[in-house]
Design an enzyme around this catalytic site. Structure first.
Site, mmCIF file in Angstrom:
data_model
loop_
_atom_site.group_PDB
_atom_site.id
_atom_site.type_symbol
_atom_site.label_atom_id
_atom_site.label_comp_id
_atom_site.label_asym_id
_atom_site.label_seq_id
_atom_site.Cartn_x
_atom_site.Cartn_y
_atom_site.Cartn_z
ATOM 1 N NE ARG A 73 28.973 18.376 60.801
ATOM 2 C CZ ARG A 73 28.710 18.993 62.180
ATOM 3 N NH1 ARG A 73 28.552 20.299 62.067
ATOM 4 N NH2 ARG A 73 28.177 18.062 62.842
ATOM 5 C CG HIS A 77 24.072 16.399 59.821
ATOM 6 N ND1 HIS A 77 24.040 17.288 61.214
ATOM 7 C CD2 HIS A 77 25.686 16.511 59.456
ATOM 8 C CE1 HIS A 77 25.570 16.742 61.935
ATOM 9 N NE2 HIS A 77 26.126 16.594 61.348
ATOM 10 C CG ASN A 105 22.853 23.227 65.867
ATOM 11 O OD1 ASN A 105 23.428 23.053 66.592
ATOM 12 N ND2 ASN A 105 21.550 23.761 65.652
ATOM 13 C CG HIS A 204 35.393 13.690 58.562
ATOM 14 N ND1 HIS A 204 35.111 12.411 60.409
ATOM 15 C CD2 HIS A 204 34.219 14.131 58.841
ATOM 16 C CE1 HIS A 204 33.697 12.793 60.467
ATOM 17 N NE2 HIS A 204 33.026 13.809 59.928
HETATM 18 C C1 HEM Z 1 30.752 8.282 60.286
HETATM 19 C C2 HEM Z 1 29.822 9.683 60.632
HETATM 20 C C3 HEM Z 1 30.305 10.477 61.142
HETATM 21 C C4 HEM Z 1 30.780 10.825 62.271
HETATM 22 C C5 HEM Z 1 30.350 10.169 63.603
HETATM 23 C C6 HEM Z 1 31.377 12.406 61.884
HETATM 24 C C7 HEM Z 1 31.333 13.542 62.762
HETATM 25 C C8 HEM Z 1 31.321 14.021 62.685
HETATM 26 C C9 HEM Z 1 31.577 15.651 63.771
HETATM 27 C C10 HEM Z 1 31.605 15.122 65.250
HETATM 28 C C11 HEM Z 1 32.489 16.379 63.355
HETATM 29 C C12 HEM Z 1 32.652 18.117 64.249
HETATM 30 C C13 HEM Z 1 31.512 19.184 64.626
HETATM 31 C C14 HEM Z 1 31.736 19.050 65.670
HETATM 32 O O1 HEM Z 1 32.438 19.245 66.532
HETATM 33 O O2 HEM Z 1 31.998 20.702 65.005
HETATM 34 C C15 HEM Z 1 32.237 16.478 62.127
HETATM 35 C C16 HEM Z 1 32.941 17.647 60.882
HETATM 36 C C17 HEM Z 1 32.531 17.655 59.604
HETATM 37 N N1 HEM Z 1 31.984 16.442 58.759
HETATM 38 FE FE1 HEM Z 1 31.226 14.316 60.115
HETATM 39 N N2 HEM Z 1 30.659 12.474 60.596
HETATM 40 C C18 HEM Z 1 30.945 11.391 60.665
HETATM 41 C C19 HEM Z 1 30.406 11.422 58.817
HETATM 42 C C20 HEM Z 1 30.188 12.035 58.182
HETATM 43 C C21 HEM Z 1 29.670 12.558 56.623
HETATM 44 C C22 HEM Z 1 29.199 11.101 56.052
HETATM 45 C C23 HEM Z 1 29.998 13.258 55.699
HETATM 46 C C24 HEM Z 1 30.197 13.615 54.596
HETATM 47 C C25 HEM Z 1 29.978 13.536 53.612
HETATM 48 C C26 HEM Z 1 31.017 14.281 56.601
HETATM 49 C C27 HEM Z 1 31.218 15.894 56.892
HETATM 50 C C28 HEM Z 1 31.783 16.515 57.857
HETATM 51 C C29 HEM Z 1 32.516 17.910 57.117
HETATM 52 C C30 HEM Z 1 33.168 18.138 56.120
HETATM 53 C C31 HEM Z 1 32.345 18.266 58.654
HETATM 54 C C32 HEM Z 1 33.677 19.237 58.756
HETATM 55 C C33 HEM Z 1 32.714 20.636 59.445
HETATM 56 C C34 HEM Z 1 33.561 21.640 58.837
HETATM 57 O O3 HEM Z 1 34.587 21.707 59.145
HETATM 58 O O4 HEM Z 1 32.415 23.620 59.379
HETATM 59 N N3 HEM Z 1 30.812 13.498 58.169
HETATM 60 N N4 HEM Z 1 32.004 15.049 61.551
HETATM 61 C C1 NAG Z 2 22.408 24.377 66.879
HETATM 62 O O1 NAG Z 2 21.243 24.741 67.859
HETATM 63 C C2 NAG Z 2 21.459 25.756 68.684
HETATM 64 C C3 NAG Z 2 20.082 25.242 70.273
HETATM 65 O O2 NAG Z 2 20.451 23.926 70.309
HETATM 66 C C4 NAG Z 2 20.518 26.772 68.629
HETATM 67 O O3 NAG Z 2 20.741 28.002 69.405
HETATM 68 C C5 NAG Z 2 21.498 27.321 66.598
HETATM 69 O O4 NAG Z 2 20.993 28.690 66.813
HETATM 70 C C6 NAG Z 2 21.501 26.275 66.566
HETATM 71 N N1 NAG Z 2 22.750 26.309 65.210
HETATM 72 C C7 NAG Z 2 22.159 26.871 63.972
HETATM 73 C C8 NAG Z 2 23.512 27.034 62.774
HETATM 74 O O5 NAG Z 2 21.058 26.710 63.395
#
Ligand code: HEM
Ligand code: NAG
Ligand code: NAG
Ligand code: NAG
Ligand code: NAG
Ligand code: NAG
Ligand code: NAG
Length: 335
Positions: A73, A77, A105, A204
């Site tokens: 992720r 980003h 983030n 995902h």
């Molecule tokens: C298509 C548009 C995408 C959207 C709207 C999106 C949105 C999100 C959101 C909202 C989360 C959860 C964040 C949270 O609430 O903690 C997430 C997690 C994640 N996303 Fe996406 N994402 C997208 C595309 C991608 C792409 C292209 C990748 C990598 C190639 C990716 C890899 C991941 C991974 C691996 C996680 C899990 C992170 C973790 O477990 O720490 N995402 N994503």
């Molecule tokens: C994400 O942003 C918040 C502020 O919006 C900050 O406090 C936090 O440390 C940030 N997280 C990381 C992993 O950098």
């Protein structure tokens, strides 16, 4: 293996030829052609670089199986905001907030692993290996760890950027509430097509999300206390149990609940059953072409092949090459 190094040398030779030809014609700065396989070996700048990344990642993933999702992720980003230039790794300095501080983030992690890799590499190759390459390699190695072989190729030769601004995040990262048209626009702005969009969303299949990224779909979709009708009701109920309204901001759920740690096609199996977690996941079923691709990716072979191709494309978004950018001493700060 032989074929690969032959290809690397040919590519590099070609890069020099093109550069030399350009230099003769004009005094314009040399513009390298692109990323290449095994950049640090081919250029002799740090032959051990890729091996060192792999070693540290393996040590860390063994203890923390969630690391693959985290690093994947962060790499995504990084690439979507100002290109794969490690701008996501920069800390805020002074009053300018960096990309890290942006709303999406939330839950980004694994930065300390990048630091550890960088420290180890600096000991043997001082300021030779970019943080952007380290991140791309580490993400690949962490996700691939359970497979005991790399799931995709990582071309190298990226340089690190010197700018990271919170204001660059908006509009470049899709939100979990994005519809299909928005997703298409953002991806195609990065040179990624509909196959890339569906395949990369398959990331995902691993990792977790905070309740806030989807709770609207469970409780108040149109502001009338209703649920999103495109979300399978039993799955919505399952999610409401984990994420009551209001949920603790710290609560997370697996995005692919029965196989959060396994990189597989289960994301697409679930999506087809209307169990995609975000509106942006469900959106992939709202367009006929993209829904077809979701069906195609029920096959492991089709998904893995396309994911590997799409990761190479994503890893090349707006990269800094040659004299552009720099190689940071510390991934969290510009030199
Ligand atoms: C298509 C548009 C995408 C959207 C709207 C999106 C949105 C999100 C959101 C909202 C989360 C959860 C964040 C949270 O609430 O903690 C997430 C997690 C994640 N996303 Fe996406 N994402 C997208 C595309 C991608 C792409 C292209 C990748 C990598 C190639 C990716 C890899 C991941 C991974 C691996 C996680 C899990 C992170 C973790 O477990 O720490 N995402 N994503
Ligand atoms: C994400 O942003 C918040 C502020 O919006 C900050 O406090 C936090 O440390 C940030 N997280 C990381 C992993 O950098
Ligand atoms: C991994 O965990 C083991 C035992 O829990 C510990 O001894 C070791 O130092 C850890 N390794 C790393 C790299 O964190
Ligand atoms: C702060 O932001 C401005 C643009 O808003 C930028 O020109 C400047 O380089 C930034 N400074 C740092 C230290 O990042
Ligand atoms: C649902 O949304 C509406 C309109 O945005 C708002 O007035 C109402 O307070 C919300 N209800 C709950 C339970 O969050
Ligand atoms: C997870 O697996 C259990 C048992 O195999 C099954 O009943 C359940 O429906 C699955 N949940 C999801 C969300 O796929
Ligand atoms: C589906 O998306 C593709 C690519 O954006 C587009 O060309 C096509 O018109 C869309 N199909 C429908 C039925 O909206």
């Amino acid at each position: 293996m032989k074929m690969r190094s032959f290809l690397s040398i040919t590519l590099l030779l070609l890069a020099f030829l093109v550069a030399a030809a350009g230099a003769k014609k004009s005094k314009a700065p040399v513009k390298p052609v692109g990323l290449i396989p095994d950049y640090y070996k081919v250029t002799g700048t740090c032959r051990q670089a890729e091996q060192l990344v792999k070693q540290v990642v393996q040590e860390k993933v063994r203890n923390d199986s969630t690391l693959g999702a985290k690093l994947l992720r962060v790499h995504y980003h990084d690439c979507f905001v100002k290109g794969c230039d490690a701008s996501i790794l920069l800390n805020t300095v002074g009053t300018n907030q960096s990309e890290k501080d942006a709303r999406p983030n939330l839950s980004l992690g694994g930065f300390e692993v990048i630091d550890e890799i960088k420290t180890r590499i600096e000991k043997v190759c001082t300021q030779k290996v970019s943080c952007a390459d380290i991140l791309a390699l580490a993400a690949r190695d962490a996700v691939s760890f359970p497979f005991k072989k790399p799931l995709w190729d990582v071309l190298t030769g990226r340089k690190d950027g010197r700018v990271s601004l919170i204001s660059n995040v908006n509009g470049n990262l899709p939100s979990p509430f994005s519809d299909f048209a928005t997703l298409r626009t953002i991806f195609s702005d990065k040179g990624l097509d509909i196959n890339d969009l569906v395949a990369l969303s398959g990331a995902h299949t691993i990792g977790v999300s905070h309740c806030g990224s989807f709770s609207r779909r469970l409780f108040n979709f149109t502001g009338k206390g209703d649920a999103d009708p495109s979300l399978e009701p039993a799955y919505a109920e399952f999610l409401r149990k984990q994420c009551p309204n209001p949920a603790s901001p710290a609560t997370v759920v697996g995005m692919d609940p029965n196989s959060t740690l396994t990189f597989d096609t289960h994301y697409f199996t679930a999506l087809k059953k209307h169990q995609g977690l975000f509106q942006s996941d469900a959106a992939l079923l709202t367009n006929a072409t993209s829904a077809d691709i979701v069906r195609r990716f029920q096959s492991r072979d089709s998904f893995f092949k396309q994911f590997a191709k799409s990761m190479v494309k994503m890893g090349a978004i707006e990269v800094l090459l040659g004299d552009a950018g720099e190689i940071r001493k510390d991934c969290r700060f510009i030199n």
